[in-house]
Scaffold this active site. Structure first.
Site, PDB file in Angstrom:
ATOM      1  N   ASP A 133      37.725   3.673 -15.623  1.00  0.00           N
ATOM      2  CA  ASP A 133      37.063   2.866 -16.655  1.00  0.00           C
ATOM      3  C   ASP A 133      36.959   3.609 -17.986  1.00  0.00           C
ATOM      4  O   ASP A 133      37.242   4.815 -18.059  1.00  0.00           O
ATOM      5  CB  ASP A 133      35.675   2.420 -16.162  1.00  0.00           C
ATOM      6  N   ASP A 190      22.707   1.283  -9.436  1.00  0.00           N
ATOM      7  CA  ASP A 190      22.670  -0.130  -9.035  1.00  0.00           C
ATOM      8  C   ASP A 190      23.771  -0.466  -8.024  1.00  0.00           C
ATOM      9  O   ASP A 190      24.022  -1.634  -7.735  1.00  0.00           O
ATOM     10  CB  ASP A 190      22.747  -1.051 -10.266  1.00  0.00           C
ATOM     11  N   HIS A 228      27.007   0.228  -8.281  1.00  0.00           N
ATOM     12  CA  HIS A 228      28.347  -0.079  -8.795  1.00  0.00           C
ATOM     13  C   HIS A 228      29.350   1.035  -8.525  1.00  0.00           C
ATOM     14  O   HIS A 228      28.998   2.202  -8.434  1.00  0.00           O
ATOM     15  CB  HIS A 228      28.306  -0.457 -10.291  1.00  0.00           C
ATOM     16  N   GLU A 238      29.505  -3.975 -12.163  1.00  0.00           N
ATOM     17  CA  GLU A 238      28.063  -4.200 -12.090  1.00  0.00           C
ATOM     18  C   GLU A 238      27.720  -5.262 -11.047  1.00  0.00           C
ATOM     19  O   GLU A 238      28.615  -6.004 -10.604  1.00  0.00           O
ATOM     20  CB  GLU A 238      27.570  -4.637 -13.472  1.00  0.00           C
TER      21      GLU A 238
HETATM   22  C1  GLP Z   1      29.200   5.523 -14.585  1.00  0.00           C
HETATM   23  C2  GLP Z   1      30.665   5.460 -14.164  1.00  0.00           C
HETATM   24  C3  GLP Z   1      30.806   5.444 -12.659  1.00  0.00           C
HETATM   25  C4  GLP Z   1      29.963   6.547 -12.030  1.00  0.00           C
HETATM   26  C5  GLP Z   1      28.506   6.336 -12.390  1.00  0.00           C
HETATM   27  C6  GLP Z   1      27.575   7.344 -11.757  1.00  0.00           C
HETATM   28  O1  GLP Z   1      28.598   4.299 -14.556  1.00  0.00           O
HETATM   29  N1  GLP Z   1      31.319   4.316 -14.723  1.00  0.00           N
HETATM   30  O2  GLP Z   1      32.180   5.599 -12.311  1.00  0.00           O
HETATM   31  O3  GLP Z   1      30.135   6.550 -10.653  1.00  0.00           O
HETATM   32  O4  GLP Z   1      28.409   6.430 -13.814  1.00  0.00           O
HETATM   33  O5  GLP Z   1      27.462   8.481 -12.546  1.00  0.00           O
HETATM   34  P1  GLP Z   1      26.848   9.855 -12.070  1.00  0.00           P
HETATM   35  O6  GLP Z   1      27.886  10.487 -11.221  1.00  0.00           O
HETATM   36  O7  GLP Z   1      26.627  10.626 -13.342  1.00  0.00           O
HETATM   37  O8  GLP Z   1      25.608   9.550 -11.336  1.00  0.00           O
END
Ligand code: GLP
Length: 258
Positions: free
Chosen positions: A67, A136, A138, A143
């Site tokens: 993404d 959440d 995802h 989302e």
């Molecule tokens: C963002 C990314 C996800 C990732 C998430 C969790 O939303 N788009 O791919 O898994 O953050 O991030 P973290 O690893 O910092 O908790």
């Protein structure tokens, strides 16, 4: 599903890196799906170490990132382009032409997203998709209520994701409202999915993803339908799992091939 529980963050980073390195030794031109966020940082550090110390070769590796924020140019220090070059690509011998990250500045997002899907297909699909998980539930930026059959597309971020990611920006106002993200359907076509999670703040979400119902409200729960999904969790992230001890036992008593 395979659920691997390690003592700490270092353990999950090493486990995931060893899996990827082993795959690359057998298939040097593997197609890797990569994730951003704080969770895969240890994995990327370990891959960099394996490259430096053990000659792990990235010269033929193809990558597709999950993404990117809409409106952030690659030079922006919070863009996922910037993140990937800073935390992995600049430190290994990857060919820049083999790197694919959604273009958050695309003039026509719909056309770009179709092209991205076609590129993944043209390279024969993703061998290993690395995933984190949002609070959440995802995966990528899918989302809650994202179709479990969704493809790469524009997605509006929830307030929770904006608040979660505000820590990387000056304030929540600066967090982009939109992202281009691979869909759940795109991710499900990867031949192997490895989801990493660390810390107690992810425990409830991880339990919903692994042991709850398959629902678009927790897009990671779609992995229950994947034939080769591996969850690599540290103890705090695994702490709300009902079958925690069973998963540990299964892993420790796994029949090894001779
Ligand atoms: C963002 C990314 C996800 C990732 C998430 C969790 O939303 N788009 O791919 O898994 O953050 O991030 P973290 O690893 O910092 O908790």
């Amino acid at each position: 599903m395979e659920v691997i529980i390690k003592g700490d963050y270092n353990g999950i980073s090493k486990e995931a890196a060893a899996y990827i390195a082993d795959f690359l030794y057998h298939k040097p031109n593997a197609v890797l799906g990569l994730a951003t966020g704080s969770t895969p940082l240890g994995l990327y550090k370990e891959l960099i170490r394996l490259h430096a110390d053990e000659g792990l070769d990235f010269s033929k590796v193809i990558t597709f990132n999950l993404d990117e924020y809409v409106g952030l140019p690659p030079s922006h220090d919070q863009s996922y382009h910037f993140f990937m070059w800073q935390n992995l690509f600049s430190h290994v011998n990857i060919n820049p032409e083999n790197v694919h990250i959604p273009n958050g500045m695309a003039k026509n997002v719909t056309v770009f997203c179709s092209w991205y899907e076609e590129e993944i297909e043209a390279y024969g699909g993703i061998d290993i998709q690395v995933l984190g998980i949002g609070t959440d539930g995802h995966i990528a930026f899918n989302e809650p209520a994202s179709s479990l059959g969704s493809r790469t597309r524009l997605k509006t971020l929830t307030q929770q994701t904006i608040d979660d990611n505000a820590r990387f920006f000056k304030n929540a106002e600066e967090v982009p409202r939109y992202a281009i993200t691979m869909g759940v359907g795109t991710i499900m076509e990867a031949r192997t999915c490895i989801l990493l999670a660390s810390g107690e703040s992810k425990a409830d979400t991880v339990a919903k993803a692994i042991e709850g119902p398959v629902t678009s409200m927790v897009s990671a729960s779609a992995l229950q339908l994947h034939p080769n999904a591996i969850f690599v969790l540290d103890e705090p992230a695994a702490s709300a799992l009902e079958l925690h001890d069973y998963y540990r036992w299964v892993y420790e008593n796994k029949p090894r091939e001779s």
